[in-house]
Motif scaffolding. Structure first.
Motif, PDB file in Angstrom:
ATOM      1  N   ILE A 442       0.840  -1.205   0.000  1.00  0.00           N
ATOM      2  CA  ILE A 442       0.000   0.000   0.000  1.00  0.00           C
ATOM      3  C   ILE A 442       0.869   1.247   0.000  1.00  0.00           C
ATOM      4  N   SER A 443       1.939   1.242   0.803  1.00  0.00           N
ATOM      5  CA  SER A 443       2.843   2.392   0.868  1.00  0.00           C
ATOM      6  C   SER A 443       3.447   2.689  -0.501  1.00  0.00           C
ATOM      7  N   LYS A 444       3.890   1.649  -1.200  1.00  0.00           N
ATOM      8  CA  LYS A 444       4.477   1.837  -2.529  1.00  0.00           C
ATOM      9  C   LYS A 444       3.459   2.410  -3.497  1.00  0.00           C
ATOM     10  N   LYS A 445       2.219   1.903  -3.456  1.00  0.00           N
ATOM     11  CA  LYS A 445       1.192   2.397  -4.366  1.00  0.00           C
ATOM     12  C   LYS A 445       0.866   3.861  -4.074  1.00  0.00           C
ATOM     13  N   VAL A 446       0.839   4.241  -2.798  1.00  0.00           N
ATOM     14  CA  VAL A 446       0.562   5.635  -2.428  1.00  0.00           C
ATOM     15  C   VAL A 446       1.636   6.556  -3.001  1.00  0.00           C
ATOM     16  N   VAL A 447       2.904   6.181  -2.821  1.00  0.00           N
ATOM     17  CA  VAL A 447       4.000   7.014  -3.308  1.00  0.00           C
ATOM     18  C   VAL A 447       3.962   7.111  -4.839  1.00  0.00           C
ATOM     19  N   GLU A 448       3.730   5.997  -5.510  1.00  0.00           N
ATOM     20  CA  GLU A 448       3.671   6.019  -6.976  1.00  0.00           C
ATOM     21  C   GLU A 448       2.485   6.829  -7.473  1.00  0.00           C
ATOM     22  N   ASN A 449       1.365   6.804  -6.731  1.00  0.00           N
ATOM     23  CA  ASN A 449       0.216   7.639  -7.110  1.00  0.00           C
ATOM     24  C   ASN A 449       0.581   9.118  -7.104  1.00  0.00           C
ATOM     25  N   HIS A 450       1.557   9.492  -6.282  1.00  0.00           N
ATOM     26  CA  HIS A 450       1.982  10.896  -6.180  1.00  0.00           C
ATOM     27  C   HIS A 450       3.251  11.161  -6.993  1.00  0.00           C
ATOM     28  N   ASN A 451       3.530  10.280  -7.990  1.00  0.00           N
ATOM     29  CA  ASN A 451       4.696  10.446  -8.883  1.00  0.00           C
ATOM     30  C   ASN A 451       6.012  10.467  -8.103  1.00  0.00           C
ATOM     31  N   GLY A 452       6.094   9.616  -7.103  1.00  0.00           N
ATOM     32  CA  GLY A 452       7.318   9.525  -6.310  1.00  0.00           C
ATOM     33  C   GLY A 452       7.940   8.139  -6.393  1.00  0.00           C
ATOM     34  N   ARG A 453       9.004   7.947  -5.630  1.00  0.00           N
ATOM     35  CA  ARG A 453       9.702   6.659  -5.559  1.00  0.00           C
ATOM     36  C   ARG A 453       9.887   6.279  -4.095  1.00  0.00           C
ATOM     37  N   ILE A 454       9.944   4.979  -3.830  1.00  0.00           N
ATOM     38  CA  ILE A 454      10.170   4.493  -2.470  1.00  0.00           C
ATOM     39  C   ILE A 454      11.139   3.325  -2.503  1.00  0.00           C
ATOM     40  N   TRP A 455      12.043   3.287  -1.547  1.00  0.00           N
ATOM     41  CA  TRP A 455      13.017   2.196  -1.432  1.00  0.00           C
ATOM     42  C   TRP A 455      13.536   2.163   0.005  1.00  0.00           C
ATOM     43  N   LEU A 456      14.358   1.185   0.287  1.00  0.00           N
ATOM     44  CA  LEU A 456      14.892   1.077   1.653  1.00  0.00           C
ATOM     45  C   LEU A 456      16.360   0.696   1.605  1.00  0.00           C
ATOM     46  N   GLU A 457      17.038   1.006   2.698  1.00  0.00           N
ATOM     47  CA  GLU A 457      18.422   0.581   2.925  1.00  0.00           C
ATOM     48  C   GLU A 457      18.478  -0.037   4.319  1.00  0.00           C
ATOM     49  N   SER A 458      19.077  -1.228   4.394  1.00  0.00           N
ATOM     50  CA  SER A 458      19.058  -1.938   5.676  1.00  0.00           C
ATOM     51  C   SER A 458      20.188  -2.951   5.759  1.00  0.00           C
ATOM     52  N   GLN A 459      20.551  -3.267   6.975  1.00  0.00           N
ATOM     53  CA  GLN A 459      21.475  -4.354   7.279  1.00  0.00           C
ATOM     54  C   GLN A 459      20.915  -5.101   8.481  1.00  0.00           C
ATOM     55  N   PRO A 460      21.060  -6.441   8.552  1.00  0.00           N
ATOM     56  CA  PRO A 460      20.549  -7.192   9.705  1.00  0.00           C
ATOM     57  C   PRO A 460      21.105  -6.655  11.018  1.00  0.00           C
ATOM     58  N   ASN A 461      20.196  -6.447  11.985  1.00  0.00           N
ATOM     59  CA  ASN A 461      20.522  -5.984  13.339  1.00  0.00           C
ATOM     60  C   ASN A 461      21.083  -4.557  13.368  1.00  0.00           C
ATOM     61  N   GLU A 462      20.915  -3.813  12.278  1.00  0.00           N
ATOM     62  CA  GLU A 462      21.390  -2.437  12.256  1.00  0.00           C
ATOM     63  C   GLU A 462      20.285  -1.454  11.885  1.00  0.00           C
ATOM     64  N   GLY A 463      19.059  -1.904  11.902  1.00  0.00           N
ATOM     65  CA  GLY A 463      17.947  -1.016  11.608  1.00  0.00           C
ATOM     66  C   GLY A 463      17.680  -0.868  10.118  1.00  0.00           C
ATOM     67  N   THR A 464      16.610  -0.147   9.807  1.00  0.00           N
ATOM     68  CA  THR A 464      16.171   0.059   8.425  1.00  0.00           C
ATOM     69  C   THR A 464      15.809   1.523   8.220  1.00  0.00           C
ATOM     70  N   THR A 465      16.138   2.033   7.047  1.00  0.00           N
ATOM     71  CA  THR A 465      15.744   3.390   6.678  1.00  0.00           C
ATOM     72  C   THR A 465      14.929   3.322   5.387  1.00  0.00           C
ATOM     73  N   PHE A 466      13.662   3.757   5.485  1.00  0.00           N
ATOM     74  CA  PHE A 466      12.811   3.836   4.306  1.00  0.00           C
ATOM     75  C   PHE A 466      12.923   5.251   3.735  1.00  0.00           C
ATOM     76  N   TYR A 467      13.148   5.307   2.403  1.00  0.00           N
ATOM     77  CA  TYR A 467      13.214   6.593   1.712  1.00  0.00           C
ATOM     78  C   TYR A 467      12.040   6.671   0.732  1.00  0.00           C
ATOM     79  N   PHE A 468      11.464   7.858   0.640  1.00  0.00           N
ATOM     80  CA  PHE A 468      10.454   8.093  -0.410  1.00  0.00           C
ATOM     81  C   PHE A 468      10.504   9.561  -0.807  1.00  0.00           C
ATOM     82  N   THR A 469      10.095   9.817  -2.056  1.00  0.00           N
ATOM     83  CA  THR A 469      10.132  11.166  -2.596  1.00  0.00           C
ATOM     84  C   THR A 469       8.730  11.640  -2.963  1.00  0.00           C
TER      85      THR A 469
END
Length: 472
Positions: A442-469
Motif C-alpha cells: 500500500i505504501s508503494k502504491k501511495v508514493v507512486e500515485n503521487h509520482n514519487g519513488r520508495i526504497w529502503l536501505e538496511s542491514q541485519p541488526n542495524e535497523g532500516t531506513t525507508f526513503y520516499f520522494t
C-alpha cells in the motif's frame, strides 16, 4: 444569342491556341531530332550538336541568299545564276557534312566543315583583300571554331593552315609574303585554346558535380524510403501498443473491480462465522474436551486473520482505484494524527518517535496518513531488543522532497529490499510477527500515485531506513 456568340468565340480561341501550341511542339521536336547526335562521350556529343547547329544556321542563311537572289530583279541574270550555283554547292557541302556528322564521324565532319569554310573565305574576295585586306578578319572564324568543334589545340592547326593558304595566295598573286597575318592568327588561336581548356574543365567539373548530386539524390531517396517504412512500422507498432494498453487497462479495471466486489462480499459471511464461533467459544468453553476447545480457537483465529486480510486487501484496492484529492497537506499535522492513532502501540513498546519540521505538500491527506502509519507501525513492530527509536527527516533534492524514516529495528538482508514491497510477501511467520504483508505494498502504491519513488536501505541488526520522494 449573345451567350452562344461568346461560346463560339471562346471555342475558336481555344482551337487556335491548341493549334499554335501543337505546331510549336512539333517544330521544337523536329529541330531537336536534327540537332541531337547519340554518343556515349558527353564531350563528343556536345561538339557534334554544336556542329549541327552551325550547319543548320549556315544552311538557312544560304537559302535566304538564294531566295533574295531570285527575288531581286536588279541582279544580272548571269551573276545571279553564278550565285545560285555557288549557293547550291555550299548547301550540298553542308548537307554532306551534316550526314557524316550524324553517322558518328564527328571529328572528320568538323575538319571537313572548317575546310569548306576556309576555302569559301579564300574565294570570297579579291586576292589583295584576302592576303592583306578586310577578308583577313573573316579567317578568325574557323580558328575560333576549331577550338570549340574539336580539341582546344586544334585552333593552332587551323591557324597554321590558314596562314599557309594566305601566304600561298599572296606569293602567287602578289609575289610577296604576309608575315603578320600568321602571327595574329596564332595569337587568336592561343586565346581560343585557353578559353576552350577552361570551358572543358568547367564542363567536366560540372558533370562530376552532377554525378555526385545524382548519387546523393539516390542515397537520400533510399534513406527517405527507409524512413517512410520505419515510420509506417513504428506507427503500426504504436497503434498496436495503444490497443493493447487499452485492453490491458480495461482488464485491470475489471479485475480490480471484481477483486473489490469479491472481498467486500466476503466480509459479511466471515463476520458471521467469527461471531458465531466466538459465541460458541464463550458458551461451551470448558464444557467440551480440550481438543474441541483447541479447534474452536483455530476457527476464531483463522476467521480473525481472514477478516484482517480482507480489510487490508480492500484498503490496497481502494488506494489504487480511488481518484486522488490533491490539496495542501501539512505533514506535521498528519504525523501528529498518526501518532495519536498509534498511541497504544507506542506506549506498549515504549517507542521514541521524533521528526524534523516537515513541509506542506500537494497530496492526498488520506493516502499520506496510510503511508506514514504503515511505515511507523512497521518500524515499531519489527523492533530489536533495544528501545524502539524512529526518526523522520526530510531534505530538498533536485526539485523534490526526499523523506527518510529511520529505525533501530532488526533490519533485513539487502536481497529482500524489493521483495518486501510486493503484496502478500512476508519475511517472517505470523507467529513471529503478525500481519498480512500488504502494508508496504500500500505504501508503494501511495508514493507512486503521487509520482514519487520508495526504497529502503538496511542491514541485519542495524535497523532500516525507508526513503520516499514527493514532488515539491
Amino acid at each position: 444569342m449573345f451567350i452562344c456568340a461568346n461560346e463560339g468565340n471562346s471555342l475558336n480561341y481555344f482551337k487556335r491556341f491548341a493549334i499554335n501550341e501543337l505546331s510549336e511542339f512539333i517544330v521544337i521536336e523536329f529541330v531537336n531530332q536534327l540537332i541531337n547526335v547519340p554518343s556515349t562521350d558527353p564531350d563528343t556529343q556536345r561538339r557534334a550538336q554544336l556542329l549541327n547547329i552551325l550547319l543548320l544556321g549556315m544552311a538557312g542563311l544560304v537559302l535566304l541568299a538564294i531566295v533574295l537572289t531570285i527575288a531581286l530583279p536588279a541582279i544580272n541574270i548571269q551573276e545571279g545564276n553564278r550565285l545560285i550555283a555557288a549557293g547550291a554547292a555550299v548547301l550540298g557541302g553542308l548537307t554532306a557534312v551534316f550526314v557524316i556528322n550524324r553517322r558518328g564521324f564527328n571529328r572528320f565532319a568538323s575538319w571537313l566543315f572548317l575546310g569548306l569554310l576556309a576555302i569559301s573565305l579564300l574565294f570570297s574576295d579579291t586576292p589583295e583583300q584576302v592576303a592583306f585586306g578586310r577578308a583577313l578578319y573573316m579567317f578568325t572564324l574557323p580558328v575560333l571554331m576549331a577550338s570549340v568543334l574539336l580539341r582546344p589545340y586544334s585552333s593552332f592547326i587551323m591557324a597554321g593552315v590558314i596562314g599557309i593558304l594566305i601566304n600561298i595566295i599572296a606569293l602567287v598573286e602578289l609575289s610577296t609574303f604576309n608575315f603578320v597575318a600568321p602571327i595574329g592568327f596564332f595569337a587568336i588561336a592561343l586565346v581560343a585554346w585557353l578559353s576552350s581548356r577552361s570551358l572543358e574543365q568547367a564542363l567536366r567539373d560540372l558533370r562530376m558535380v552532377n554525378v555526385e548530386l545524382e548519387a546523393r539524390s539516390i542515397e537520400i531517396e533510399k534513406t527517405n524510403t527507409l524512413l517512410r517504412q520505419e515510420i509506417v512500422e513504428r506507427t503500426r507498432a504504436e497503434e498496436t501498443l495503444q490497443q493493447q494498453t487499452h485492453v490491458l487497462a480495461r482488464t485491470n479495471r475489471e479485475l480490480q473491480q471484481f477483486a473489490y466486489v469479491a472481498t467486500h462480499d466476503l466480509r459479511e459471511p466471515l463476520r458471521k462465522v467469527r461471531s458465531y464461533t466466538e459465541l460458541l467459544e464463550r458458551r461451551y468453553q470448558g464444557q467440551l474436551d480440550e481438543r474441541a476447545d483447541k479447534y474452536i480457537n483455530y476457527i476464531v483465529g483463522g476467521a480473525t486473520r481472514m477478516q484482517t486480510l480482507i480489510t487490508d486487501l480492500l484498503a490496497y484496492l481502494k488506494v489504487g482505484d480511488e481518484e486522488l484529492s490533491l490539496q495542501s497537506a501539512d505533514l506535521n499535522q498528519i504525523v501528529d494524527n498518526v501518532l495519536h492513532d498509534l498511541d497504544m502501540m507506542v506506549q506498549e513498546n515504549s517507542a521514541v518517535i521524533t521528526y524534523d519540521p516537515l513541509p506542506t505538500v500537494q497530496a492526498d491527506s488520506s493516502q499520506m496518513t496510510h503511508l506514514l502509519q504503515n511505515l511507523l507501525s512497521n518500524a515499531i513492530k519489527f523492533r530489536s531488543e533495544e528501545t524502539p527509536t524512529v526518526h523522520i527527516s526530510v531534505e530538498r533534492q533536485n526539485g523534490e522532497w526526499l523523506f527518510a524514516v529511520a529505525d533501530n529495528g532488526i533490519g533485513l538482508e539487502a536481497e529482500f529490499a524489493e521483495r518486501v514491497f510486493v503484496i502478500f510477501q512476508r519475511l517472517h511467520t505470523k507467529e513471529e510477527y503478525p500481519g498480512t504483508g500488504i502494508g508496504l505494498a500500500i505504501s508503494k502504491k501511495v508514493v507512486e500515485n503521487h509520482n514519487g519513488r520508495i526504497w529502503l536501505e538496511s542491514q541485519p541488526n542495524e535497523g532500516t531506513t525507508f526513503y520516499f520522494t514527493l514532488p515539491v
